[in-house]
Motif scaffolding. Structure first.
Motif, PDB file in Angstrom:
ATOM      1  N   THR A 146     -25.761  30.876  16.254  1.00 60.35           N
ATOM      2  CA  THR A 146     -25.219  30.307  14.827  1.00 60.35           C
ATOM      3  C   THR A 146     -25.221  29.041  15.111  1.00 60.35           C
ATOM      4  OG1 THR A 146     -24.553  30.436  12.915  1.00 60.35           O
ATOM      5  CG2 THR A 146     -23.047  30.346  14.451  1.00 60.35           C
ATOM      6  N   PHE A 147     -25.564  28.461  14.100  1.00 57.90           N
ATOM      7  CA  PHE A 147     -25.666  26.905  14.452  1.00 57.90           C
ATOM      8  C   PHE A 147     -26.020  26.288  13.171  1.00 57.90           C
ATOM      9  CE2 PHE A 147     -29.473  28.120  14.798  1.00 57.90           C
ATOM     10  CZ  PHE A 147     -30.919  26.471  15.115  1.00 57.90           C
ATOM     11  N   ASP A 148     -25.979  24.741  13.312  1.00 55.48           N
ATOM     12  CA  ASP A 148     -25.772  23.593  11.940  1.00 55.48           C
ATOM     13  C   ASP A 148     -26.422  21.997  12.281  1.00 55.48           C
ATOM     14  OD1 ASP A 148     -23.319  22.356  12.787  1.00 55.48           O
ATOM     15  OD2 ASP A 148     -22.586  23.255  11.123  1.00 55.48           O
ATOM     16  N   ASN A 149     -26.892  22.419  13.498  1.00 52.55           N
ATOM     17  CA  ASN A 149     -26.863  20.783  14.306  1.00 52.55           C
ATOM     18  C   ASN A 149     -28.294  20.682  15.330  1.00 52.55           C
ATOM     19  OD1 ASN A 149     -27.139  17.359  14.559  1.00 52.55           O
ATOM     20  ND2 ASN A 149     -24.781  18.171  15.084  1.00 52.55           N
ATOM     21  N   ILE A 150     -28.988  19.540  15.245  1.00 54.77           N
ATOM     22  CA  ILE A 150     -29.734  19.830  16.254  1.00 54.77           C
ATOM     23  C   ILE A 150     -30.508  18.485  16.532  1.00 54.77           C
ATOM     24  CG2 ILE A 150     -30.572  22.411  16.323  1.00 54.77           C
ATOM     25  CD1 ILE A 150     -33.229  21.436  14.923  1.00 54.77           C
ATOM     26  N   MET A 157     -38.932  14.210   9.683  1.00 51.27           N
ATOM     27  CA  MET A 157     -37.581  13.084   9.824  1.00 51.27           C
ATOM     28  C   MET A 157     -36.603  13.647  10.128  1.00 51.27           C
ATOM     29  SD  MET A 157     -37.714  12.439   5.626  1.00 51.27           S
ATOM     30  CE  MET A 157     -39.000  12.996   5.426  1.00 51.27           C
ATOM     31  N   PRO A 158     -35.966  12.734  10.650  1.00 53.42           N
ATOM     32  CA  PRO A 158     -34.076  13.645  11.115  1.00 53.42           C
ATOM     33  C   PRO A 158     -33.678  13.318   9.010  1.00 53.42           C
ATOM     34  CG  PRO A 158     -34.546  10.830  11.574  1.00 53.42           C
ATOM     35  CD  PRO A 158     -35.697  11.221  11.005  1.00 53.42           C
ATOM     36  N   GLY A 159     -32.372  13.516   9.573  1.00 51.03           N
ATOM     37  CA  GLY A 159     -31.671  13.687   7.741  1.00 51.03           C
ATOM     38  C   GLY A 159     -30.861  14.924   7.697  1.00 51.03           C
ATOM     39  N   LYS A 160     -30.978  15.261   6.321  1.00 51.25           N
ATOM     40  CA  LYS A 160     -30.003  16.490   6.802  1.00 51.25           C
ATOM     41  C   LYS A 160     -30.485  17.398   5.752  1.00 51.25           C
ATOM     42  CE  LYS A 160     -25.954  18.039   4.419  1.00 51.25           C
ATOM     43  NZ  LYS A 160     -24.088  17.632   3.877  1.00 51.25           N
ATOM     44  N   TYR A 161     -31.039  18.375   6.389  1.00 55.95           N
ATOM     45  CA  TYR A 161     -32.413  19.981   5.524  1.00 55.95           C
ATOM     46  C   TYR A 161     -30.582  20.928   4.521  1.00 55.95           C
ATOM     47  CZ  TYR A 161     -35.617  17.743   7.971  1.00 55.95           C
ATOM     48  OH  TYR A 161     -36.843  16.515   7.828  1.00 55.95           O
ATOM     49  N   THR A 184     -25.431  29.954  -2.470  1.00 60.65           N
ATOM     50  CA  THR A 184     -24.794  29.499  -1.639  1.00 60.65           C
ATOM     51  C   THR A 184     -25.044  29.037  -0.667  1.00 60.65           C
ATOM     52  OG1 THR A 184     -22.737  29.711  -0.200  1.00 60.65           O
ATOM     53  CG2 THR A 184     -24.822  31.623  -0.414  1.00 60.65           C
ATOM     54  N   GLY A 185     -25.064  27.929  -0.105  1.00 58.05           N
ATOM     55  CA  GLY A 185     -26.458  27.196   0.967  1.00 58.05           C
ATOM     56  C   GLY A 185     -25.718  26.464   1.932  1.00 58.05           C
ATOM     57  N   LEU A 186     -26.721  26.312   3.089  1.00 63.50           N
ATOM     58  CA  LEU A 186     -26.058  26.222   4.140  1.00 63.50           C
ATOM     59  C   LEU A 186     -27.003  24.717   4.561  1.00 63.50           C
ATOM     60  CD1 LEU A 186     -28.063  26.416   7.197  1.00 63.50           C
ATOM     61  CD2 LEU A 186     -27.259  28.801   6.036  1.00 63.50           C
ATOM     62  N   SER A 187     -27.025  23.676   5.390  1.00 63.75           N
ATOM     63  CA  SER A 187     -26.949  22.593   6.237  1.00 63.75           C
ATOM     64  C   SER A 187     -27.085  22.492   6.901  1.00 63.75           C
ATOM     65  CB  SER A 187     -26.703  21.197   5.515  1.00 63.75           C
ATOM     66  OG  SER A 187     -25.356  21.571   6.025  1.00 63.75           O
ATOM     67  N   LEU A 188     -28.591  21.651   8.091  1.00 68.43           N
ATOM     68  CA  LEU A 188     -28.879  21.970   8.907  1.00 68.43           C
ATOM     69  C   LEU A 188     -28.812  19.933   9.386  1.00 68.43           C
ATOM     70  CD1 LEU A 188     -30.496  22.516  11.781  1.00 68.43           C
ATOM     71  CD2 LEU A 188     -31.957  22.763  10.895  1.00 68.43           C
ATOM     72  N   THR A 189     -28.223  19.264  10.494  1.00 71.87           N
ATOM     73  CA  THR A 189     -28.590  18.278  10.102  1.00 71.87           C
ATOM     74  C   THR A 189     -29.456  18.142  11.250  1.00 71.87           C
ATOM     75  OG1 THR A 189     -26.144  17.749   9.400  1.00 71.87           O
ATOM     76  CG2 THR A 189     -27.362  16.017  10.715  1.00 71.87           C
ATOM     77  N   LEU A 190     -30.225  16.868  11.593  1.00 67.32           N
ATOM     78  CA  LEU A 190     -30.760  16.475  12.436  1.00 67.32           C
ATOM     79  C   LEU A 190     -31.291  14.819  13.262  1.00 67.32           C
ATOM     80  CD1 LEU A 190     -32.917  19.622  11.373  1.00 67.32           C
ATOM     81  CD2 LEU A 190     -34.915  18.672  12.627  1.00 67.32           C
ATOM     82  N   GLY A 191     -30.810  14.568  13.785  1.00 63.84           N
ATOM     83  CA  GLY A 191     -30.752  13.830  14.698  1.00 63.84           C
ATOM     84  C   GLY A 191     -31.538  13.136  15.544  1.00 63.84           C
ATOM     85  N   VAL A 192     -31.312  12.073  16.727  1.00 58.85           N
ATOM     86  CA  VAL A 192     -32.238  11.689  16.772  1.00 58.85           C
ATOM     87  C   VAL A 192     -31.277  11.449  18.284  1.00 58.85           C
ATOM     88  CG1 VAL A 192     -33.983   9.946  17.794  1.00 58.85           C
ATOM     89  CG2 VAL A 192     -33.878  10.512  14.887  1.00 58.85           C
ATOM     90  N   VAL A 193     -31.838  12.045  19.711  1.00 56.38           N
ATOM     91  CA  VAL A 193     -31.333  11.739  21.008  1.00 56.38           C
ATOM     92  C   VAL A 193     -31.870  10.831  21.610  1.00 56.38           C
ATOM     93  CG1 VAL A 193     -32.840  14.104  22.396  1.00 56.38           C
ATOM     94  CG2 VAL A 193     -29.975  13.247  22.515  1.00 56.38           C
ATOM     95  N   ASP A 194     -30.915   9.908  22.448  1.00 53.39           N
ATOM     96  CA  ASP A 194     -31.614   9.094  22.667  1.00 53.39           C
ATOM     97  C   ASP A 194     -31.971   9.553  24.290  1.00 53.39           C
ATOM     98  OD1 ASP A 194     -33.576   6.897  21.673  1.00 53.39           O
ATOM     99  OD2 ASP A 194     -31.288   5.678  21.137  1.00 53.39           O
ATOM    100  N   TYR A 195     -32.583  10.427  25.161  1.00 53.93           N
ATOM    101  CA  TYR A 195     -32.089  10.317  26.377  1.00 53.93           C
ATOM    102  C   TYR A 195     -33.757  10.152  27.930  1.00 53.93           C
ATOM    103  CZ  TYR A 195     -33.828  14.817  25.516  1.00 53.93           C
ATOM    104  OH  TYR A 195     -33.636  16.052  24.585  1.00 53.93           O
TER     105      TYR A 195
END
Length: 132
Positions: free
Chosen positions: A25-29, A105-109, A121-132
């Motif tokens: 289970t996760f909420d951030n990628i 796009m990045p942001g909160k889904y 009920t609901g849940l969120s998934l945050t998509l971020g940008v990774v720099d590497y």
């Protein structure tokens, strides 16, 4: 009706007789660039319905982007609850497998669960940008 579990996971399966397996289970990628494709995940709900709620019921799960618009077609279903002679309730596992989901796009889904047309009920998934 009670929502026992509502989560986002790498994998989920219903093994019958009410047995539910959830893995990762996760909420951030993160992604290097957008649009980004996520290979596979599952939205999982486990609900408990009392014997007093016999009859036909409906559910829907909406997948919303950061602007609040659906980025996937809603996942809908219906089921009929009959009296459980072994308990005062029935449990139902709902699994929505998402394969090659496109995130623009990045942001909160968000993922929202509706039962008989009512938000539960609901849940969120945050998509971020990774720099590497």
């Amino acid at each position: 009706m009670e929502v026992e579990i509502f989560t986002l996971a790498d994998y989920a399966a219903d093994y019958g007789q009410g047995k539910l397996v959830i893995n990762g289970t996760f909420d951030n990628i993160t992604a290097k660039e957008f649009p980004a494709i996520h290979p596979s995940c599952a939205i999982v709900a486990r609900i408990r319905i009392a014997n007093s709620e016999l009859g036909l019921h409906y559910f829907q799960i909406d997948a919303l982007n950061p602007q609040g618009d659906n980025f996937q077609e809603p996942f809908k279903g219906e089921f009929t609850i009959q009296k459980n002679p072994n308990a005062d309730h029935t449990t139902l596992n709902i699994i929505w497998n998402l394969v090659h989901s496109k995130f623009e796009m990045p942001g909160k889904y968000a993922f929202e669960f509706y039962y008989d047309g009512e938000f539960r009920t609901g849940l969120s998934l945050t998509l971020g940008v990774v720099d590497y």
